[in-house]
Motif scaffolding. Structure first.
Motif, PDB file in Angstrom:
ATOM      1  N   GLU A  60       8.384  11.978  -7.430  1.00  0.00           N
ATOM      2  CA  GLU A  60       8.844  11.356  -6.179  1.00  0.00           C
ATOM      3  C   GLU A  60       8.019  10.119  -5.814  1.00  0.00           C
ATOM      4  N   CYS A  61       6.685  10.207  -6.017  1.00  0.00           N
ATOM      5  CA  CYS A  61       5.849   9.079  -5.589  1.00  0.00           C
ATOM      6  C   CYS A  61       6.072   7.860  -6.488  1.00  0.00           C
ATOM      7  N   SER A  62       6.230   8.108  -7.801  1.00  0.00           N
ATOM      8  CA  SER A  62       6.522   6.991  -8.705  1.00  0.00           C
ATOM      9  C   SER A  62       7.818   6.293  -8.288  1.00  0.00           C
TER      10      SER A  62
ATOM     11  N   MET B  31       0.831  -1.202   0.000  1.00  0.00           N
ATOM     12  CA  MET B  31       0.000   0.000   0.000  1.00  0.00           C
ATOM     13  C   MET B  31       0.866   1.252   0.000  1.00  0.00           C
ATOM     14  N   TYR B  32       0.519   2.213  -0.843  1.00  0.00           N
ATOM     15  CA  TYR B  32       1.248   3.484  -0.884  1.00  0.00           C
ATOM     16  C   TYR B  32       0.241   4.620  -0.722  1.00  0.00           C
ATOM     17  N   VAL B  33       0.496   5.482   0.262  1.00  0.00           N
ATOM     18  CA  VAL B  33      -0.404   6.604   0.542  1.00  0.00           C
ATOM     19  C   VAL B  33       0.390   7.909   0.410  1.00  0.00           C
ATOM     20  N   CYS B  34      -0.094   8.821  -0.435  1.00  0.00           N
ATOM     21  CA  CYS B  34       0.610  10.103  -0.590  1.00  0.00           C
ATOM     22  C   CYS B  34       0.580  10.866   0.737  1.00  0.00           C
ATOM     23  N   GLY B  35       1.755  11.283   1.169  1.00  0.00           N
ATOM     24  CA  GLY B  35       1.870  11.940   2.467  1.00  0.00           C
ATOM     25  C   GLY B  35       1.950  13.451   2.351  1.00  0.00           C
TER      26      GLY B  35
ATOM     27  N   PRO C 275      -3.892  16.474 -11.204  1.00  0.00           N
ATOM     28  CA  PRO C 275      -3.033  15.697 -12.104  1.00  0.00           C
ATOM     29  C   PRO C 275      -2.096  14.706 -11.385  1.00  0.00           C
ATOM     30  N   HIS C 276      -1.968  14.818 -10.042  1.00  0.00           N
ATOM     31  CA  HIS C 276      -0.890  14.088  -9.379  1.00  0.00           C
ATOM     32  C   HIS C 276      -0.907  12.581  -9.674  1.00  0.00           C
ATOM     33  N   HIS C 277      -2.013  11.928  -9.398  1.00  0.00           N
ATOM     34  CA  HIS C 277      -2.035  10.470  -9.569  1.00  0.00           C
ATOM     35  C   HIS C 277      -2.027  10.057 -11.044  1.00  0.00           C
ATOM     36  N   GLU C 278      -2.665  10.869 -11.857  1.00  0.00           N
ATOM     37  CA  GLU C 278      -2.641  10.599 -13.294  1.00  0.00           C
ATOM     38  C   GLU C 278      -1.184  10.624 -13.797  1.00  0.00           C
ATOM     39  N   ASN C 279      -0.436  11.600 -13.327  1.00  0.00           N
ATOM     40  CA  ASN C 279       0.967  11.715 -13.746  1.00  0.00           C
ATOM     41  C   ASN C 279       1.827  10.595 -13.170  1.00  0.00           C
ATOM     42  N   GLU C 280       1.520  10.201 -11.931  1.00  0.00           N
ATOM     43  CA  GLU C 280       2.243   9.063 -11.348  1.00  0.00           C
ATOM     44  C   GLU C 280       2.064   7.813 -12.212  1.00  0.00           C
ATOM     45  N   ILE C 281       0.819   7.577 -12.642  1.00  0.00           N
ATOM     46  CA  ILE C 281       0.537   6.391 -13.478  1.00  0.00           C
ATOM     47  C   ILE C 281       1.346   6.465 -14.770  1.00  0.00           C
TER      48      ILE C 281
HETATM   49 ZN    ZN Z   1       1.884  11.104  -4.405  1.00  0.00          ZN
END
Ligand code: ZN
Length: 466
Positions: free
Chosen positions: A207-209, A25-29, A232-238
Motif C-alpha cells: 500500500e505504501c509503495s 514527504m511520506y510518513v507511514c500512518g 521489513p516494512h520499509h525494506e520491502n517498500e524500497i
Molecule cells: Zn508504510
C-alpha cells in the motif's frame, strides 16, 4: 542549510530537494482499528515539526500519510464487533483527526486509504508480476526478493544474513523463504476484492509503495516512520517501488525512536497501553506535545508522570515570560536605545535555527526557548521598555511557537469566564435597544466562535457552551 540523518547512509546529510523549494514527504500512518496510542503520537508530532520547520525555511511541503484500513487487526475487530471493516475504519479515522488535532498537528496534504486505492494496488502488483519481479502461487502473489539486488540496503543486512531467519509458514507456497506477500487470497467471509489473481486483499507493504507513487511520484524526498518499520516494512517498500519504478524510491529516510512507559516497553500484555484519546482528558495536549519534542526524535523517550510534570512547568515558564512581555507592551516607549537586547534576541533565534538545521534537534530548540524566556524575564526588570525590543521578543516567540507547534497561550486562558459572557450579553442587549444590530450580531458571532450559543428565553437571554 538543513542537515538530516539518513538511515539509508547512516550519516547526516545536507538536504537537497528534488524540485527547488519543495519537499515531498511520506510518513507511514496508523492502522485504524482503535484509538491511536502514544507511540503513534510521536511520529505524528515529530514529523509535523519537521514539516513546520521546512515551511518556516520557505519550502512548500507536500505531506502524505496513509491510513491502513484493510488488515488482519481490522478484520478481527470487525468479527468481534459485528461491524464492517469500513465502519470501524471510518470511526477511528475521525478519532485520529480529533486526537492529533488536539495535539496541534497540521492536517496532511492527503491521507490516502487502502480501500480507495485498490485499483492502483492491483495494477501495481500486476505490473510487478509482468516484469518478473513477482509471481502468483496458490492464489497469493509474492515478491521475488532475491531478484532485487539492493535488498537489505536500508536495514544494512545482506540477503545471506536474512536467509538465516527466514521461514516458509504453513500454507505459503513460496519459491524462496525471503519472498514476501503482495496479495493474499481471501479466506471465506473475509472482506475481499476481485483481481486478476483471484479474490483477495493486499499485503501490508504494497500500500505504501502504491500510494506514495500515486500521490508523490516515483521518487520522493523524505520517507519517514517509526524505527520498528525499517525492517521489513520499509525494506520491502524500497524493493517493490524501485523494481517497479526503475528509480530511487526515497532520497532520505527518517526514523523516530521508541517510546517507553515508565521505562518499560509499551505492550498489550503489560497493560500499559496509553491511548491519546484518554490521556488528553487528563493532560493538556499542549503539554503532551511539548513533552514529546523535549527529546530528539531519534532518541528513545520515556513517558512517566514526573517527566510530563517537568514538561508542564517548562511550558508554563515559557508562557509566563511571554505574558509578561505582552503586558509590558502597553507601557513601552520608542525613546530608549536598547539594541543590545535586540542583538541578544537575534542570537537566540540564530541558535534555534542552528540546532533545528542539525537534524531537527527539538530538545536543543527548547533550550533556546528557555534562553529566550530567561532574557525576557531579565528585560522586564528594566525601568523602561522599548517598543522595538518588545516587538522583536514577540516575533521570535511566535516563530518558536509556530515551528514547534506549541501555542503561546493555553486554551483555558482563551476561554471566556461566565461573568465575561454575561457582560457581553448585557452589551448585546443594550446594542439591540439602541438598534445597533451590527454590534449585536458581532457579539453573537464572536461568542459562537467560542462555542457559546445564545438562546432567547422568557427570562431573557441565556447561554450554553457547545
Ligand atoms: Zn508504510
Amino acid at each position: 542549510m538543513i542537515t538530516l540523518y539518513n538511515t539509508l547512509t547512516r550519516q547526516k546529510e545536507t538536504f537537497e530537494p528534488i524540485e527547488p523549494g519543495k519537499v515531498k514527504m511520506y510518513v507511514c500512518g496508523p492502522t485504524v482499528y482503535n484509538y491511536i496510542h502514544i507511540g503513534n503520537a510521536r511520529p505524528a508530532i515529530n514529523y509535523d515539526v519537521v514539516r513546520r520547520y521546512f515551511e518556516y525555511q520557505g519550502y512548500e511541503v507536500v505531506y502524505v500519510s496513509n491510513f491502513t484500513d484493510v488488515d488482519d487487526k481490522l478484520i478481527k475487530r470487525s468479527k468481534e464487533l459485528g461491524e464492517s471493516v469500513e465502519t470501524i475504519a471510518d470511526r477511528y479515522i475521525d478519532a485520529f483527526y480529533e486526537d492529533v488535532g488536539a495535539l496541534n498537528v497540521k492536517k496532511a496534504t492527503s491521507n490516502p486509504r487502502v480501500m480507495n486505492h485498490m485499483d492502483d494496488i492491483i495494477k501495481f502488483i500486476k505490473e510487478l508480476v509482468d516484469q518478473g519481479n513477482a509471481y502468483e502461487s496458490g492464489g497469493d502473489v509474492y515478491f521475488r526478493t532475491r531478484k532485487f539486488e539492493d535488498y537489505g540496503k536500508l536495514s544494512h543486512q545482506s540477503l545471506n544474513d536474512l536467509k538465516v531467519g527466514a521461514r516458509i509458514e504453513q500454507g505459503e507456497q513460496k519459491e524462496d523463504a525471503l519472498d514476501f506477500t503482495l496479495w493474499k487470497q481471501a479466506k471465506p467471509e473475509e472482506i475481499s476484492w476481485d483481481s486478476p489473481f483471484g479474490k483477495g486483499r493486499p499485503g501490508w507493504h504494497i500500500e505504501c509503495s502504491v500510494m506514495a507513487y500515486h500521490e508523490l511520484g516515483a521518487t520522493i524526498d523524505i520517507h519517514a516512520g517509526g524505527t520498528d518499520l525499517q525492517f521489513p516494512h520499509h525494506e520491502n517498500e524500497i524493493a517493490q517501488s524501485e523494481a517497479h519504478n526503475h528509480a530511487p524510491f526515497a532520497n532520505y529516510w527518517m526514523h523516530n525512536g521508541f517510546i517507553n512507559i515508565d521505562n518499560e516497553k509499551m505492550s498489550k500484555s503489560l497493560g500499559n497501553f496509553v491511548l491519546v484519546h484518554d490521556i488528553i482528558k487528563q493532560i493538556d495536549p499542549d503539554v503532551l506535545r511539548f513533552f514529546m519534542i523535549s527529546v530528539h526524535y531519534r532518541s528513545p523517550i520515556n513517558y512517566n508522570v514526573e517527566l510530563v510534570e517537568a514538561a508542564k512547568s517548562g511550558l508554563e515558564r515559557v508562557r509566563n515570560s511571554y505574558q509578561a512581555i505582552e503586558e509590558r507592551e502597553a507601557i513601552a516607549t520608542n525613546i530608549e536605545d536598547q539594541s543590545a537586547y535586540i542583538e541578544a534576541i537575534d542570537d537566540i533565534l540564530k541558535q534555534f535555527e542552528a540546532v533545528m538545521n542539525d537534524d531537527f534537534n527539538t530538545a536543543n530548540a527548547i533550550t533556546a526557548w528557555y534562553d529566550l524566556a530567561k532574557l525576557a524575564n531579565k528585560y522586564i526588570l528594566e525601568n523602561t521598555t522599548s517598543t522595538a525590543v518588545i516587538e522583536r521578543f514577540k516575533e521570535v516567540y511566535k516563530i518558536f511557537s509556530d515551528v514547534l507547534g506549541v501555542p503561546l497561550k493555553s486554551k483555558e486562558s482563551d476561554m471566556l469566564l461566565d461573568e465575561q459572557v454575561e457582560a457581553l450579553i448585557e452589551e448585546r442587549n443594550k446594542a439591540r435597544q439602541n438598534k445597533d444590530f451590527a454590534r449585536a450580531d458581532e457579539i453573537r458571532d464572536d461568542l459562537k466562535a467560542q462555542n457559546i450559543i445564545l438562546e432567547d428565553t422568557a427570562q431573557g437571554v441565556r447561554f450554553k457552551r457547545g
